[in-house]
Design a protein around this motif. Structure first.
Motif, short mmCIF file in Angstrom:
data_model
loop_
_atom_site.label_atom_id
_atom_site.label_comp_id
_atom_site.label_asym_id
_atom_site.label_seq_id
_atom_site.Cartn_x
_atom_site.Cartn_y
_atom_site.Cartn_z
N SER A 27 0.82 -1.21 0.00
CA SER A 27 0.00 0.00 0.00
C SER A 27 0.86 1.26 0.00
CB SER A 27 -0.97 0.00 1.18
OG SER A 27 -0.27 0.15 2.39
N SER A 28 2.07 1.20 0.56
CA SER A 28 2.93 2.38 0.55
C SER A 28 3.48 2.64 -0.85
CB SER A 28 4.07 2.23 1.56
OG SER A 28 4.96 1.23 1.13
N ARG A 29 3.49 1.62 -1.70
CA ARG A 29 3.99 1.77 -3.07
C ARG A 29 2.86 1.92 -4.07
NH1 ARG A 29 8.28 -3.09 -2.59
NH2 ARG A 29 9.72 -2.04 -1.21
N ARG A 30 1.64 1.81 -3.61
CA ARG A 30 0.49 1.85 -4.51
C ARG A 30 0.31 3.26 -5.08
NH1 ARG A 30 -4.21 -0.16 -1.48
NH2 ARG A 30 -3.06 -2.08 -1.64
N ALA A 31 0.01 3.29 -6.35
CA ALA A 31 -0.23 4.58 -7.00
C ALA A 31 -1.59 5.12 -6.61
CB ALA A 31 -0.14 4.42 -8.51
N ARG A 32 -1.67 6.42 -6.47
CA ARG A 32 -2.94 7.10 -6.23
C ARG A 32 -2.87 8.45 -6.94
NH1 ARG A 32 -3.33 8.86 0.00
NH2 ARG A 32 -5.12 9.90 -0.87
N ILE A 33 -3.98 9.14 -6.96
CA ILE A 33 -4.02 10.43 -7.66
C ILE A 33 -3.42 11.51 -6.76
CG2 ILE A 33 -5.50 12.16 -8.76
CD1 ILE A 33 -5.44 9.48 -10.23
N TYR A 34 -2.50 12.27 -7.33
CA TYR A 34 -1.91 13.43 -6.65
C TYR A 34 -2.23 14.68 -7.45
CZ TYR A 34 0.90 10.59 -3.49
OH TYR A 34 1.30 9.73 -2.51
N ILE A 35 -2.45 15.77 -6.73
CA ILE A 35 -2.60 17.08 -7.35
C ILE A 35 -1.24 17.74 -7.27
CG2 ILE A 35 -3.83 19.28 -7.33
CD1 ILE A 35 -5.63 16.76 -7.75
N VAL A 36 -0.71 18.12 -8.43
CA VAL A 36 0.64 18.68 -8.50
C VAL A 36 0.54 20.14 -8.94
CG1 VAL A 36 2.90 18.48 -9.58
CG2 VAL A 36 1.55 16.41 -9.11
N PHE A 37 1.08 21.04 -8.13
CA PHE A 37 1.07 22.47 -8.46
C PHE A 37 2.42 22.84 -9.07
CE2 PHE A 37 -2.10 22.04 -5.14
CZ PHE A 37 -3.17 22.70 -5.71
N THR A 38 2.36 23.64 -10.13
CA THR A 38 3.58 24.01 -10.85
C THR A 38 3.66 25.52 -11.02
OG1 THR A 38 2.54 23.95 -13.03
CG2 THR A 38 3.42 21.88 -12.20
#
Length: 119
Positions: A27-38
């Motif tokens: 679960s620590s390596r599982r991909a999930r959706i991240y919001i990335v600000f640039t």
């Protein structure tokens, strides 16, 4: 071979502990959706720019396009992408990437505000 009951319990406990520890690692390596600000992107289509930043972390443009979920252009600049925590850490080292947060869905409770009338 038939194990005594106490040995069966010990084996079962070991299997459960191992399974639980593997689930935590997974679960620590599982991909999930991240919001990335640039930083604001100038002179190039933001989606192209974000795909290149993701490709540098994910290893290919194909993987980057698959991970990219949404681009933000008006209220904020950035994108949403499916990433693991390790990938986020590497992405944050890319130029122009300001921050990244796990996406979270919240529900409004119309009963929590006395002046809100539900439809």
């Amino acid at each position: 071979m038939v194990l005594p009951t106490s040995n069966k319990r010990t084996v079962l406990m070991l299997v459960l502990v191992f399974s639980f520890s593997m689930a935590q690692v997974s679960s620590s390596r599982r991909a999930r959706i991240y919001i990335v600000f640039t930083e604001e992107v100038h002179g190039v289509d933001p989606q192209v720019h974000y795909t290149k930043a993701l490709a540098a972390v994910l290893g290919s443009e194909t993987a980057a396009k698959k991970a990219l979920r949404y681009t933000y252009r008006y209220a904020a600049t950035g994108f949403a992408a499916e990433l693991t925590p390790d990938q986020v850490a590497r992405l944050l080292k890319q130029p122009g990437i300001l921050s990244a947060f796990p996406s979270k869905t919240s529900k409004l409770d119309p009963g929590s505000e006395p002046n809100v009338v539900p439809n």
